[in-house]
Scaffold this motif. Structure first.
Motif, PDB file in Angstrom:
ATOM      1  N   PHE A 127       1.048  -1.247  -0.086  1.00  0.00           N
ATOM      2  CA  PHE A 127      -0.128  -0.024   0.018  1.00  0.00           C
ATOM      3  C   PHE A 127       0.914   1.352   0.090  1.00  0.00           C
ATOM      4  CE2 PHE A 127      -2.470   3.076   2.627  1.00  0.00           C
ATOM      5  CZ  PHE A 127      -3.402   3.265   1.925  1.00  0.00           C
ATOM      6  N   VAL A 128       2.112   1.460   0.977  1.00  0.00           N
ATOM      7  CA  VAL A 128       2.661   2.434   0.937  1.00  0.00           C
ATOM      8  C   VAL A 128       3.344   2.519  -0.306  1.00  0.00           C
ATOM      9  CG1 VAL A 128       4.749   3.398   2.065  1.00  0.00           C
ATOM     10  CG2 VAL A 128       2.995   2.594   3.431  1.00  0.00           C
ATOM     11  N   LEU A 129       4.233   1.442  -0.759  1.00  0.00           N
ATOM     12  CA  LEU A 129       5.050   1.538  -1.749  1.00  0.00           C
ATOM     13  C   LEU A 129       4.329   1.933  -3.043  1.00  0.00           C
ATOM     14  CD1 LEU A 129       8.081   1.479  -2.211  1.00  0.00           C
ATOM     15  CD2 LEU A 129       7.578  -0.547  -3.722  1.00  0.00           C
ATOM     16  N   SER A 130       3.384   1.204  -3.427  1.00  0.00           N
ATOM     17  CA  SER A 130       2.777   1.602  -4.545  1.00  0.00           C
ATOM     18  C   SER A 130       2.078   2.886  -4.841  1.00  0.00           C
ATOM     19  CB  SER A 130       1.279   0.600  -4.748  1.00  0.00           C
ATOM     20  OG  SER A 130       1.624  -0.552  -4.560  1.00  0.00           O
ATOM     21  N   HIS A 131       1.695   3.547  -3.546  1.00  0.00           N
ATOM     22  CA  HIS A 131       1.111   4.798  -3.825  1.00  0.00           C
ATOM     23  C   HIS A 131       2.275   5.900  -4.079  1.00  0.00           C
ATOM     24  CE1 HIS A 131      -3.293   4.834  -3.399  1.00  0.00           C
ATOM     25  NE2 HIS A 131      -2.963   3.667  -2.263  1.00  0.00           N
ATOM     26  N   TYR A 132       3.396   5.672  -3.182  1.00  0.00           N
ATOM     27  CA  TYR A 132       4.574   6.295  -3.441  1.00  0.00           C
ATOM     28  C   TYR A 132       5.117   6.220  -4.913  1.00  0.00           C
ATOM     29  CZ  TYR A 132       9.697   6.747  -3.774  1.00  0.00           C
ATOM     30  OH  TYR A 132      10.916   6.801  -3.898  1.00  0.00           O
ATOM     31  N   LEU A 198      11.396   7.248   2.239  1.00  0.00           N
ATOM     32  CA  LEU A 198      11.045   7.204   0.915  1.00  0.00           C
ATOM     33  C   LEU A 198      11.093   8.666   0.135  1.00  0.00           C
ATOM     34  CD1 LEU A 198       8.233   4.722   0.832  1.00  0.00           C
ATOM     35  CD2 LEU A 198      10.324   4.457   0.043  1.00  0.00           C
ATOM     36  N   PHE A 199      10.488   9.482   1.326  1.00  0.00           N
ATOM     37  CA  PHE A 199      10.259  10.981   0.893  1.00  0.00           C
ATOM     38  C   PHE A 199      11.399  12.017   1.293  1.00  0.00           C
ATOM     39  CE2 PHE A 199       6.284   9.000   1.564  1.00  0.00           C
ATOM     40  CZ  PHE A 199       5.812   9.053   0.461  1.00  0.00           C
ATOM     41  N   SER A 216      10.561  14.757  -1.515  1.00  0.00           N
ATOM     42  CA  SER A 216       9.647  15.611  -0.667  1.00  0.00           C
ATOM     43  C   SER A 216       8.721  16.069  -1.266  1.00  0.00           C
ATOM     44  CB  SER A 216      10.558  16.502   0.141  1.00  0.00           C
ATOM     45  OG  SER A 216      10.996  17.677  -0.664  1.00  0.00           O
ATOM     46  N   GLU A 217       8.783  16.355  -2.409  1.00  0.00           N
ATOM     47  CA  GLU A 217       7.501  16.965  -3.246  1.00  0.00           C
ATOM     48  C   GLU A 217       6.236  15.795  -3.429  1.00  0.00           C
ATOM     49  OE1 GLU A 217       8.723  18.526  -6.949  1.00  0.00           O
ATOM     50  OE2 GLU A 217       9.900  20.070  -5.990  1.00  0.00           O
ATOM     51  N   LEU A 218       6.473  14.696  -3.108  1.00  0.00           N
ATOM     52  CA  LEU A 218       5.611  13.442  -3.327  1.00  0.00           C
ATOM     53  C   LEU A 218       4.653  13.437  -2.264  1.00  0.00           C
ATOM     54  CD1 LEU A 218       7.739  10.603  -4.712  1.00  0.00           C
ATOM     55  CD2 LEU A 218       6.378  12.281  -6.279  1.00  0.00           C
ATOM     56  N   ARG A 219       5.262  14.048  -1.075  1.00  0.00           N
ATOM     57  CA  ARG A 219       4.695  13.649   0.235  1.00  0.00           C
ATOM     58  C   ARG A 219       3.140  14.094   0.344  1.00  0.00           C
ATOM     59  NH1 ARG A 219       6.183  11.438   5.212  1.00  0.00           N
ATOM     60  NH2 ARG A 219       4.316  11.013   6.470  1.00  0.00           N
ATOM     61  N   PRO A 220       2.872  15.380   0.043  1.00  0.00           N
ATOM     62  CA  PRO A 220       1.365  15.805  -0.042  1.00  0.00           C
ATOM     63  C   PRO A 220       0.417  15.142  -0.646  1.00  0.00           C
ATOM     64  CG  PRO A 220       2.902  17.677  -0.410  1.00  0.00           C
ATOM     65  CD  PRO A 220       3.970  16.526  -0.648  1.00  0.00           C
ATOM     66  N   ALA A 221       0.529  14.558  -1.973  1.00  0.00           N
ATOM     67  CA  ALA A 221      -0.266  13.929  -2.667  1.00  0.00           C
ATOM     68  C   ALA A 221      -0.401  12.408  -2.064  1.00  0.00           C
ATOM     69  CB  ALA A 221       0.306  13.894  -4.166  1.00  0.00           C
ATOM     70  N   PHE A 222       1.035  11.876  -1.621  1.00  0.00           N
ATOM     71  CA  PHE A 222       0.790  10.570  -1.093  1.00  0.00           C
ATOM     72  C   PHE A 222      -0.095  10.686   0.165  1.00  0.00           C
ATOM     73  CE2 PHE A 222       2.283   7.908   2.423  1.00  0.00           C
ATOM     74  CZ  PHE A 222       2.479   6.408   1.687  1.00  0.00           C
ATOM     75  N   ASP A 223      -0.019  11.487   1.125  1.00  0.00           N
ATOM     76  CA  ASP A 223      -0.693  11.874   2.160  1.00  0.00           C
ATOM     77  C   ASP A 223      -2.126  11.711   2.064  1.00  0.00           C
ATOM     78  OD1 ASP A 223       1.351  11.508   3.988  1.00  0.00           O
ATOM     79  OD2 ASP A 223       1.705  13.760   4.196  1.00  0.00           O
ATOM     80  N   ALA A 224      -2.483  12.767   1.010  1.00  0.00           N
ATOM     81  CA  ALA A 224      -3.837  13.071   0.577  1.00  0.00           C
ATOM     82  C   ALA A 224      -4.660  11.881   0.332  1.00  0.00           C
ATOM     83  CB  ALA A 224      -3.987  14.039  -0.180  1.00  0.00           C
ATOM     84  N   VAL A 225      -3.863  10.790  -0.565  1.00  0.00           N
ATOM     85  CA  VAL A 225      -4.543   9.925  -1.502  1.00  0.00           C
ATOM     86  C   VAL A 225      -4.517   8.679  -0.249  1.00  0.00           C
ATOM     87  CG1 VAL A 225      -4.680   8.075  -3.212  1.00  0.00           C
ATOM     88  CG2 VAL A 225      -3.874  10.299  -3.407  1.00  0.00           C
ATOM     89  N   THR A 226      -3.438   8.239   0.280  1.00  0.00           N
ATOM     90  CA  THR A 226      -3.478   7.237   1.287  1.00  0.00           C
ATOM     91  C   THR A 226      -4.350   7.639   2.551  1.00  0.00           C
ATOM     92  OG1 THR A 226      -1.684   8.012   2.425  1.00  0.00           O
ATOM     93  CG2 THR A 226      -1.063   6.241   0.803  1.00  0.00           C
ATOM     94  N   GLY A 227      -4.256   8.950   2.747  1.00  0.00           N
ATOM     95  CA  GLY A 227      -5.018   9.395   3.829  1.00  0.00           C
ATOM     96  C   GLY A 227      -6.565   9.134   3.940  1.00  0.00           C
ATOM     97  N   ALA A 228      -7.184   9.110   2.626  1.00  0.00           N
ATOM     98  CA  ALA A 228      -8.534   8.985   2.291  1.00  0.00           C
ATOM     99  C   ALA A 228      -8.934   7.580   2.410  1.00  0.00           C
ATOM    100  CB  ALA A 228      -8.878   9.426   0.721  1.00  0.00           C
ATOM    101  N   VAL A 229      -7.969   6.601   2.242  1.00  0.00           N
ATOM    102  CA  VAL A 229      -8.186   5.180   2.017  1.00  0.00           C
ATOM    103  C   VAL A 229      -7.998   4.973   3.550  1.00  0.00           C
ATOM    104  CG1 VAL A 229      -7.262   2.757   1.687  1.00  0.00           C
ATOM    105  CG2 VAL A 229      -7.173   4.597  -0.016  1.00  0.00           C
TER     106      VAL A 229
END
Lengths: 275, 312
Positions: A127-132, A198-199, A216-229
């Motif tokens: 889950f973590v790696l695929s979203h990253y 990773l970030f 580090s630029e990936l983190r906000p999008a990652f947090d938003a998408v994984t956070g929703a799940v």
């Protein structure tokens, strides 16, 4: 390299063998820095494929033998592409890099090195790696390096399925039974310390403006998408300290040595052999 | 349809060499035979994943690793088609799986031999999948529709599997002396067990005649075995290896290939559970099934909750 050299059309996807050919005939030669960056991505995919490959014939359902096998196969394909390209900087093949490097020469993150554990641990790691990877590859499409962009173009479509697969399982495990919830909560706690690595930004990325994606630029999008799940799964983000990482600099977990010993044993028994 | 009319319809389908479909009336013995045969075939695919999975993590090149992963994944897929075909006869997959892990169901005894070297990936592909193809191509014309249709797809993939096995052996045979010896050793070990995959000799195969009358089986065990030997004789020359049988010859009178004697006592012993890996194979399947129980329960519970939410 011309635009058409790496264009992907149906039935004409970029294969690792094509990349090896281009590297060989000199039409694609990465700089040392680009090659080093390709190792980051290739080693993450390779080590994860090796981990997932162990599930085949051991999964909870035949459908999962197929699914995890498929994800492993996709990751292995991405690894082969990145490593074939990286090898171009040093006159090495994908197999030279996979089988004849020692631990300190690998650039994988600690997350992918983590043992499979039970199905929940494997899914939490995935889950973590695929979203990253999805956020990373999506941005790598715009890389000034056409080969990295071409590999990402193939990989991003496949990783999109991986993130759906692992997200669907996060929901099922979290909202299924008491036992599955207990297990997935424990798995998330076990995996989360390895997320920060990773970030983390790195001097190598500074040296590759417009080519590499800044972690580090990936983190906000990652947090938003994984956070929703996680919210839908009613799972809390665990408050656990981050592990210190170091994989990109060749400092690895205790697990990698065992994994490499198994992966490399046969090739190293027959150096120079062709298979 | 009562039994008399049903039987007449079934007999007419057999006479016309036509297909029986799931809703057609069929004799109970025909149904039982098919469930047994198709489920054994499915179990063989699933247990057969294990000797090859044994080498996924150690495959000596990334290309070989990818091919092997894809192959073992195909086998899981074959198991799925076959369990589905058997389910159309009224036996649920869970029940078949339970019978397998309880040790009550059979699977091809060849998978009770160990895959001890990388060359075994070649020998399994070339000999074991090769024998499977000889057995299975005629099953594409089996009288039961869902089985025959599943076999069409399976045979296509098996033929790819056999080619990759051949390619592994060819590469080893053309490699170093140690690699070539590894290949020969694997062929030596898998040759006789692969010939025995066709089942006992015709005069010791009690169920064959009925299966042939029902258009499930099209050729006898010995007929298929002889064809297989003929194919292997040709291909082993290209490989630059030998078959461990100095009695292979083409009989000009019968126009059939003949081979040396096979140790049918060993076959029966392995079938009875005394092979090198019987216990290990079953235990692996059982532990995968048991360890995964909580995952299947979670998926079922989640689906039930979703359904209840939709209904509410």
């Amino acid at each position: 390299m011309s635009e058409s050299a790496t264009r992907i059309t149906p039935g004409n996807a970029l294969r690792p063998e094509d990349i090896a050919d281009r590297v060989h005939d000199g039409t694609a030669k990465p700089s040392d820095e680009v090659a080093e960056y390709a190792l980051w991505l290739g080693d993450d995919a390779l080590i994860l494929a090796q981990r997932l490959g162990h599930w085949i014939s051991r999964a909870p359902e035949l459908e999962e033998d197929v699914a995890l096998g498929n994800i492993a196969l996709d990751q292995l394909g991405h690894a082969r592409s990145f490593l074939s390209y990286a090898g171009g900087a040093w006159g090495k093949s994908e197999d030279d890099l996979a089988y004849f490097r020692d631990e300190p020469q690998f650039r994988s993150a600690h997350l992918v090195e983590q043992p499979n554990g039970d199905f929940a641990v494997t899914i939490a790691r995935q889950f973590v790696l695929s979203h990253y990877q999805f956020e990373l590859y999506r941005r790598l499409l715009d890389s000034a390096d056409p080969m990295l962009a071409a590999i990402a173009a193939k990989a991003v479509k496949e990783v999109d399925y991986h993130r759906d697969h692992s997200s669907q399982w996060m929901l099922r495990l979290a909202l299924g039974t008491d036992e599955s919830r207990r297990r997935v909560e424990a798995a998330v706690k076990l995996i989360w310390p390895y997320l920060a690595e990773l970030f983390e930004d790195h001097p190598l990325v500074d040296a590759l403006p417009g080519i590499a994606v800044r972690p580090s630029e990936l983190r906000p999008a990652f947090d938003a998408v994984t956070g929703a799940v996680l919210a839908e799964a009613q799972l809390e983000i665990p408050s656990v300290p981050s592990a210190s990482g170091g994989g990109r600099n060749g400092r690895h977990s205790e697990h990698l040595g065992y994994l490499l010993a198994e992966m490399q044993v046969l090739a190293r028994q027959h150096p120079g052999a062709s298979w | 349809m009562d039994d008399t009319a049903g039987q007449a319809n079934f007999d007419a389908l057999m006479a016309a060499d036509s297909r029986v479909e799931p809703r057609d009336w069929m004799p109970e013995a025909y149904r039982r035979t098919l469930v047994r045969q198709i489920s054994q075939h499915a179990h063989s695919e699933i247990i057969g994943m294990q000797p090859e999975a044994n080498w996924i993590t150690r495959a000596p090149s990334l290309r070989r690793k990818a091919i092997l992963m894809a192959k073992v994944q195909d086998e899981a897929g074959h198991g799925l088609y076959l369990y589905s075909a058997a389910e159309t006869l009224g036996t649920p997959r869970d029940e078949m799986m339970e019978a397998l892990i309880a040790g009550k169901a059979r699977y091809s005894s060849i998978f009770n031999y160990p895959a001890v070297s990388w060359a075994d990936m070649g020998a399994i592909g070339w000999l074991v999948d090769g024998a499977a193809i000889c057995n299975q191509v005629p099953l594409c014309r089996a009288s039961y529709g869902p089985y025959a249709r599943a076999m069409v797809r399976i045979c296509k993939e098996e033929s790819f599997h056999q080619r990759q096995g051949f390619e592994i052996l060819l590469e080893l045979s053309r490699g170093s002396a140690v690699q070539k010896q590894m290949a020969q050793d694997a062929v030596n070990r898998w040759y006789a067990p692969s010939l025995m995959m066709f089942g006992p000799p015709d005069d010791d195969s009690p169920n064959s005649l009925q299966s042939m009358a029902w258009n499930i089986k099209r050729f006898s065990n010995d007929e298929l075995r002889s064809r297989f030997v003929g194919m292997m004789v040709e291909q082993v020359e290209v490989l630059g290896l030998t078959l461990p049988d100095d009695q292979i010859r083409f009989n000009e009178e019968t126009k059939k290939w003949e081979h040396g004697p096979l140790d049918w006592n060993e076959f029966k012993d392995v079938l009875a559970g005394h092979g090198p890996c019987n216990a290990q194979r079953l235990e692996r399947r059982r532990s995968a099934h048991d360890d995964g129980a909580w995952v299947r329960e979670a998926a079922a519970a989640y689906a039930a909750k979703q359904q209840a939410a939709v209904a509410a």
